[in-house]
Design a protein around this motif. Structure first.
Motif, PDB file in Angstrom:
ATOM      1  N   VAL A  12       0.833  -1.213   0.000  1.00 10.98           N
ATOM      2  CA  VAL A  12       0.000   0.000   0.000  1.00 10.98           C
ATOM      3  C   VAL A  12       0.862   1.256   0.000  1.00 10.98           C
ATOM      4  CG1 VAL A  12      -0.136   0.212   2.529  1.00 10.98           C
ATOM      5  CG2 VAL A  12      -1.929   1.210   1.129  1.00 10.98           C
ATOM      6  N   GLY A  13       0.276   2.350  -0.429  1.00 13.31           N
ATOM      7  CA  GLY A  13       0.894   3.659  -0.216  1.00 13.31           C
ATOM      8  C   GLY A  13       1.354   4.366  -1.467  1.00 13.31           C
ATOM      9  N   GLU A  14       1.735   3.607  -2.464  1.00 15.64           N
ATOM     10  CA  GLU A  14       2.163   4.189  -3.737  1.00 15.64           C
ATOM     11  C   GLU A  14       1.920   3.133  -4.809  1.00 15.64           C
ATOM     12  OE1 GLU A  14       6.475   4.707  -3.659  1.00 15.64           O
ATOM     13  OE2 GLU A  14       6.379   3.482  -1.881  1.00 15.64           O
ATOM     14  N   PRO A  15       2.085   3.549  -6.074  1.00 13.53           N
ATOM     15  CA  PRO A  15       1.876   2.566  -7.139  1.00 13.53           C
ATOM     16  C   PRO A  15       2.833   1.384  -6.978  1.00 13.53           C
ATOM     17  CG  PRO A  15       2.108   4.795  -8.043  1.00 13.53           C
ATOM     18  CD  PRO A  15       2.413   4.886  -6.585  1.00 13.53           C
ATOM     19  N   LEU A  16       2.318   0.195  -7.135  1.00  9.64           N
ATOM     20  CA  LEU A  16       3.131  -1.009  -7.037  1.00  9.64           C
ATOM     21  C   LEU A  16       3.573  -1.391  -8.455  1.00  9.64           C
ATOM     22  CD1 LEU A  16       4.227  -3.372  -5.318  1.00  9.64           C
ATOM     23  CD2 LEU A  16       2.061  -4.539  -5.716  1.00  9.64           C
ATOM     24  N   HIS A  36      -0.124  -8.399  -3.356  1.00 11.11           N
ATOM     25  CA  HIS A  36      -1.469  -7.851  -3.560  1.00 11.11           C
ATOM     26  C   HIS A  36      -1.493  -6.361  -3.252  1.00 11.11           C
ATOM     27  CE1 HIS A  36      -1.885 -12.157  -2.941  1.00 11.11           C
ATOM     28  NE2 HIS A  36      -3.053 -12.087  -3.573  1.00 11.11           N
ATOM     29  N   ASP A  37      -1.722  -5.570  -4.277  1.00 10.92           N
ATOM     30  CA  ASP A  37      -1.789  -4.119  -4.101  1.00 10.92           C
ATOM     31  C   ASP A  37      -3.132  -3.745  -3.458  1.00 10.92           C
ATOM     32  OD1 ASP A  37      -1.090  -1.474  -4.249  1.00 10.92           O
ATOM     33  OD2 ASP A  37      -1.513  -1.257  -6.391  1.00 10.92           O
ATOM     34  N   THR A  38      -3.096  -2.716  -2.603  1.00 12.72           N
ATOM     35  CA  THR A  38      -4.327  -2.203  -1.996  1.00 12.72           C
ATOM     36  C   THR A  38      -4.290  -0.681  -2.068  1.00 12.72           C
ATOM     37  OG1 THR A  38      -3.377  -2.004   0.234  1.00 12.72           O
ATOM     38  CG2 THR A  38      -4.370  -4.123  -0.337  1.00 12.72           C
ATOM     39  N   TRP A  39      -5.435  -0.077  -2.309  1.00  9.92           N
ATOM     40  CA  TRP A  39      -5.504   1.395  -2.383  1.00  9.92           C
ATOM     41  C   TRP A  39      -6.467   1.948  -1.337  1.00  9.92           C
ATOM     42  CZ3 TRP A  39      -9.478   4.842  -2.845  1.00  9.92           C
ATOM     43  CH2 TRP A  39      -9.111   6.186  -3.075  1.00  9.92           C
ATOM     44  N   TRP A  40      -6.025   2.957  -0.643  1.00 14.12           N
ATOM     45  CA  TRP A  40      -6.884   3.705   0.268  1.00 14.12           C
ATOM     46  C   TRP A  40      -6.116   4.925   0.757  1.00 14.12           C
ATOM     47  CZ3 TRP A  40      -5.888   3.290   5.829  1.00 14.12           C
ATOM     48  CH2 TRP A  40      -4.830   2.431   6.153  1.00 14.12           C
ATOM     49  N   MET A  41      -6.654   5.689   1.681  1.00 12.36           N
ATOM     50  CA  MET A  41      -6.035   6.939   2.121  1.00 12.36           C
ATOM     51  C   MET A  41      -6.297   7.160   3.610  1.00 12.36           C
ATOM     52  SD  MET A  41      -7.570   9.404  -0.864  1.00 12.36           S
ATOM     53  CE  MET A  41      -6.505  10.779  -0.478  1.00 12.36           C
ATOM     54  N   THR A  42      -5.550   8.095   4.179  1.00 13.48           N
ATOM     55  CA  THR A  42      -5.793   8.483   5.569  1.00 13.48           C
ATOM     56  C   THR A  42      -7.281   8.816   5.765  1.00 13.48           C
ATOM     57  OG1 THR A  42      -3.592   9.453   5.613  1.00 13.48           O
ATOM     58  CG2 THR A  42      -5.078  10.067   7.397  1.00 13.48           C
ATOM     59  N   GLU A  43      -7.829   9.545   4.817  1.00  9.05           N
ATOM     60  CA  GLU A  43      -9.218  10.003   4.922  1.00  9.05           C
ATOM     61  C   GLU A  43     -10.219   8.851   4.851  1.00  9.05           C
ATOM     62  OE1 GLU A  43      -6.841  11.228   3.074  1.00  9.05           O
ATOM     63  OE2 GLU A  43      -6.958  13.397   2.820  1.00  9.05           O
ATOM     64  N   GLY A  53      -8.685  12.923  -5.008  1.00 12.66           N
ATOM     65  CA  GLY A  53      -7.469  13.673  -5.360  1.00 12.66           C
ATOM     66  C   GLY A  53      -6.516  12.847  -6.211  1.00 12.66           C
ATOM     67  N   ASP A  54      -6.836  11.567  -6.412  1.00 16.23           N
ATOM     68  CA  ASP A  54      -6.049  10.719  -7.308  1.00 16.23           C
ATOM     69  C   ASP A  54      -6.766  10.635  -8.652  1.00 16.23           C
ATOM     70  OD1 ASP A  54      -4.308  10.163  -5.267  1.00 16.23           O
ATOM     71  OD2 ASP A  54      -4.965   8.091  -4.963  1.00 16.23           O
ATOM     72  N   SER A  55      -5.982  10.470  -9.719  1.00 20.16           N
ATOM     73  CA  SER A  55      -6.616  10.187 -10.998  1.00 20.16           C
ATOM     74  C   SER A  55      -6.404   8.712 -11.331  1.00 20.16           C
ATOM     75  CB  SER A  55      -6.056  11.076 -12.100  1.00 20.16           C
ATOM     76  OG  SER A  55      -4.728  10.717 -12.378  1.00 20.16           O
ATOM     77  N   GLY A 115      -2.108   8.947 -11.053  1.00 17.46           N
ATOM     78  CA  GLY A 115      -1.281   9.970 -10.410  1.00 17.46           C
ATOM     79  C   GLY A 115      -2.105  10.808  -9.464  1.00 17.46           C
ATOM     80  N   ARG A 116      -1.456  11.735  -8.773  1.00 17.72           N
ATOM     81  CA  ARG A 116      -2.181  12.687  -7.921  1.00 17.72           C
ATOM     82  C   ARG A 116      -2.647  13.839  -8.791  1.00 17.72           C
ATOM     83  NH1 ARG A 116      -3.932  11.931  -2.800  1.00 17.72           N
ATOM     84  NH2 ARG A 116      -4.168  14.173  -2.709  1.00 17.72           N
ATOM     85  N   LEU A 117      -3.814  14.386  -8.476  1.00 22.75           N
ATOM     86  CA  LEU A 117      -4.297  15.540  -9.223  1.00 22.75           C
ATOM     87  C   LEU A 117      -3.884  16.852  -8.561  1.00 22.75           C
ATOM     88  CD1 LEU A 117      -7.734  14.064 -10.155  1.00 22.75           C
ATOM     89  CD2 LEU A 117      -6.009  14.875 -11.773  1.00 22.75           C
ATOM     90  N   GLU A 176       5.178   8.257   1.789  1.00 24.08           N
ATOM     91  CA  GLU A 176       4.741   9.229   2.789  1.00 24.08           C
ATOM     92  C   GLU A 176       4.278  10.514   2.108  1.00 24.08           C
ATOM     93  OE1 GLU A 176       8.159   9.083   5.301  1.00 24.08           O
ATOM     94  OE2 GLU A 176       7.470   7.212   6.187  1.00 24.08           O
ATOM     95  N   ARG A 177       3.142  10.995   2.581  1.00 21.92           N
ATOM     96  CA  ARG A 177       2.551  12.188   1.965  1.00 21.92           C
ATOM     97  C   ARG A 177       3.220  13.430   2.512  1.00 21.92           C
ATOM     98  NH1 ARG A 177      -3.915  11.424   2.357  1.00 21.92           N
ATOM     99  NH2 ARG A 177      -4.130  13.623   1.846  1.00 21.92           N
ATOM    100  N   VAL A 178       3.711  14.285   1.641  1.00 24.81           N
ATOM    101  CA  VAL A 178       4.332  15.524   2.086  1.00 24.81           C
ATOM    102  C   VAL A 178       3.651  16.679   1.362  1.00 24.81           C
ATOM    103  CG1 VAL A 178       6.463  16.865   2.153  1.00 24.81           C
ATOM    104  CG2 VAL A 178       6.548  14.397   2.537  1.00 24.81           C
TER     105      VAL A 178
HETATM  106  C1  WTA Z   1      -1.357   7.021  -2.693  1.00 25.26           C
HETATM  107  C2  WTA Z   1      -1.963   5.609   2.786  1.00 25.26           C
HETATM  108  C3  WTA Z   1      -1.071   4.031  -5.864  1.00 25.26           C
HETATM  109  C4  WTA Z   1      -2.506   7.780  -3.329  1.00 25.26           C
HETATM  110  C5  WTA Z   1      -2.871   4.415   3.089  1.00 25.26           C
HETATM  111  C6  WTA Z   1      -3.359   8.152  -2.127  1.00 25.26           C
HETATM  112  C7  WTA Z   1      -1.512   4.777  -3.742  1.00 25.26           C
HETATM  113  C8  WTA Z   1      -2.314   8.429  -1.079  1.00 25.26           C
HETATM  114  C9  WTA Z   1      -1.887   3.476  -3.338  1.00 25.26           C
HETATM  115  C10 WTA Z   1      -2.821   8.232   0.323  1.00 25.26           C
HETATM  116  C11 WTA Z   1      -1.804   2.426  -4.303  1.00 25.26           C
HETATM  117  C12 WTA Z   1      -2.115   4.835  -1.660  1.00 25.26           C
HETATM  118  N1  WTA Z   1      -1.395   2.756  -5.556  1.00 25.26           N
HETATM  119  N2  WTA Z   1      -1.117   5.043  -4.989  1.00 25.26           N
HETATM  120  N3  WTA Z   1      -2.100   1.167  -3.998  1.00 25.26           N
HETATM  121  N4  WTA Z   1      -2.241   3.547  -2.033  1.00 25.26           N
HETATM  122  N5  WTA Z   1      -1.660   5.586  -2.676  1.00 25.26           N
HETATM  123  O1  WTA Z   1      -3.119   9.143   3.164  1.00 25.26           O
HETATM  124  O2  WTA Z   1      -2.027   8.934  -3.988  1.00 25.26           O
HETATM  125  O3  WTA Z   1      -0.750   8.309   3.464  1.00 25.26           O
HETATM  126  O4  WTA Z   1      -4.176   9.280  -2.362  1.00 25.26           O
HETATM  127  O5  WTA Z   1      -2.674   6.764   2.995  1.00 25.26           O
HETATM  128  O6  WTA Z   1      -1.258   7.488  -1.355  1.00 25.26           O
HETATM  129  O7  WTA Z   1      -1.769   8.324   1.254  1.00 25.26           O
HETATM  130  P1  WTA Z   1      -2.050   8.199   2.798  1.00 25.26           P
END
Ligand code: WTA
Length: 571
Positions: free
Chosen positions: A332-336, A353-360, A438-440, A453-455, A464-466
């Protein structure tokens, strides 16, 4: 490099048929797994810890397998239940009550987890801070949250501001120290004196549990507010996506200062009473393989940056270790990168296994299930109970294969409930019933989602988000810096690195020493991961007529791309 689709492997995943599960699913089914569905008494600390401590079969089971370069400890569910009761008593003694914010600024350690659950047990809201933060980062978060108590270590105390924090009444110090005065509480002394019995503060599912600060493209970091109700989704995804089973040994490598380190480093495994490995200290490939081997980890949740580093450490490094217990890997966290997935097949003989989600979002939303074909480069499909789509800027859904805003239909259980102190910011996430991430991305004909990518200008460095604004603000505090513009620059290992463009004040000359000094200034003032790896001195920084830094233009210049519409440029 094209990597072929990877079929489902043999095995018995918890979620056997993804498509079928989606058809008839309701979140009410998951609620039956919680004691509160019968008792009406809610608290995450009960479901994740005390419930197992009360179960004769589970109370002596190892909850936490902690190790760091100089310490190793096993903590049972019963131990954790009692120690967090003690800490809850300490907090209560000093007047902490429901809804108060109590922050943690310390390395991963057994005391961290004890304190964390103690906070939840009094009904307070926990705010974990990443241990690498420096003074400014700590100050911003404590000020905004109005935290009344901070738990930290003597080593980190130097980075805790001693002024401008009128709400901060007490500082709990974990470890030997020579502080005296009313403000300081000695962890060990108080714990020794505290009872191991505590009357849990029962809360409502919609009551506050957690504040995670995260970065946006403008302004200071924002406090993403989560409530106890999130447990419904942590529980479900632990089962379907992490595929956790009773006897698993699970390791999530994320620090609890970030959302992955709480949702999946604390809640998901412990809601299921699964043994959780926590490794403190810095990353080295040898150490990580060693941890997988030593604890016979079966399920491993990590990040692309770490996987890329392991990959570059070579085949030898992995083959030295006996990793046969390992059966499931997630990222998780960035493109795999597909290359990393392909390497994973060779190195571990496992799919990643890739997973996508966000802090929000509080928990996983779009994932690759064990019971699903993996299309390397795709984040997978939405979990049951969640509707995801690609929408335009007005919130209208777009057809397959068209790029747009990755959006989620409002109303999943772990969704943030507010941005602390900033209701208008919270509202701005939603358009036409959709949470806009905020992601495309685009969705293919078969329903797989593909991250593009990020929009916005948010930088993702090593997962890590900066926020560029935070870094720019720090840079211009340096006496030599007049203006600053900060961008993410693509990097093969870290995803992106931070690059800063600056102009200098009169009387300063560009030199290696000066740039190094400025870098250090951000590193020691804000945090190491936010310090620009590259700094370039310019004669001017492009701005709009209203004075906004045009980061897009800086990025286009850096990457040698067409600059597009520059009609709003200052001159
Ligand atoms: C990015 C982390 C590509 C994305 C849990 C998102 C990803 C931001 C993926 C959230 C993924 C997270 N593939 N990008 N599988 N997972 N991101 O809030 O841009 O630290 O909006 O949460 O990380 O980062 P956050």
């Amino acid at each position: 490099m094209a990597v072929e689709n990877i079929p489902v492997r043999e095995g018995k995943p918890n979620l056997k048929d993804y498509e079928k599960a989606r058809e008839s699913f309701t979140w009410d089914e998951v609620k039956k797994n919680f004691s509160w569905s019968e008792t009406g008494k809610v608290n995450m600390a009960y479901e994740a810890v005390d419930r197992h401590a009360e179960d004769p079969k589970k109370k002596n089971k190892t909850a936490l397998l902690y190790s760091s370069p100089d310490r190793e400890e096993k903590v049972t569910f019963s131990d954790l239940s009692q120690s967090s009761n003690q800490f809850a008593n300490v907090l209560k003694k000093y007047g902490v009550s429901k809804g108060d914010r109590v922050f943690l600024f310390m390395p991963r350690s057994p005391e961290f987890y004890t304190s964390f659950f103690g906070i939840l047990k009094v009904g307070a809201i926990a705010g974990p801070l990443f241990e690498a933060f420096m003074e400014q980062a700590v100050r911003d978060r404590l000020q905004d949250s109005g935290a009344s108590v901070l738990i930290t270590t003597p080593d980190l105390l130097g980075r805790v501001p001693q002024d401008d924090l009128p709400d901060l009444k007490k500082i709990v110090l974990v470890g030997e120290h020579d502080q005296s005065g009313d403000k300081y509480i000695d962890y060990e002394t108080e714990m020794n004196a505290a009872s191991t019995d505590f009357d849990m503060e029962w809360v409502d599912l919609e009551d506050g549990m957690l504040l995670h600060y995260t970065s946006g493209s403008t302004g200071k970091p924002k406090g993403v507010y989560h409530v106890h109700n999130a447990m419904i989704q942590h529980y479900a995804t632990a089962e379907w996506v992490l595929d956790l089973k009773e006897d698993d040994v699970y390791w999530c490598t994320a620090d609890p200062g970030w959302v992955t380190g709480t949702s999946y480093g604390i809640f998901a495994p412990w809601l299921h009473g699964v043994t959780n490995v926590v490794r403190g200290g810095r990353f080295t490939p040898e150490d990580w393989y060693g941890t997988l081997e030593k604890y016979e980890v079966t399920v491993w949740y990590t990040a692309p940056t770490a996987l890329r580093k392991l990959m570059s450490a070579g085949e030898e490094a992995v083959k030295k270790h006996a990793l046969s217990p390992l059966r499931h890997i997630l990222s998780v966290g960035e493109p795999l990168n597909p290359e990393v997935i392909s390497w994973g097949l060779d190195a571990f003989d496992l799919r990643i296994h890739d997973t996508w989600w966000m802090t929000e979002t509080g928990a996983q939303l779009i994932v690759n299930f064990p019971s699903m074909e993996i299309r390397p480069g795709s984040m997978g499909k939405p979990i049951p109970g969640v509707e995801a789509s690609i929408v335009d800027n007005e919130g209208n859904e777009l057809p397959p294969n068209q790029m747009g805003n990755l959006a989620i239909k409002e109303g999943w259980p772990s969704m943030m409930r507010a941005i602390w102190n900033r209701p208008e910011k919270y509202e701005s996430y939603f358009i036409n019933g959709w949470y806009v991430s905020g992601d495309s991305a685009y969705k293919d004909e078969d329903g797989y989602f593909w991250f593009q990518g990020r929009l916005d200008d948010v930088i993702n460095t090593s997962g890590e988000r900066v926020g560029p604004f935070e870094v720019e603000s720090k840079l211009i505090e340096h006496p030599a810096v007049s203006e600053a513009g900060v961008i993410g620059k693509p990097d093969p290992e870290r995803g992106e690195i931070i690059k800063a463009f600056i102009t200098l004040n009169d009387g300063y000359e560009d030199s290696d020493e000066l740039r190094e000094d400025i870098r250090k200034f951000v590193k020691t003032g804000l945090s190491a991961h936010a310090a620009p790896r590259e700094l370039e001195v310019k004669d001017s920084i492009p701005k709009t007529r209203s004075g906004k830094i045009m980061r897009r233009l800086l990025k286009s210049w850096e990457l040698g791309l067409p600059t597009g519409d520059t009609s709003t440029l200052e001159e």
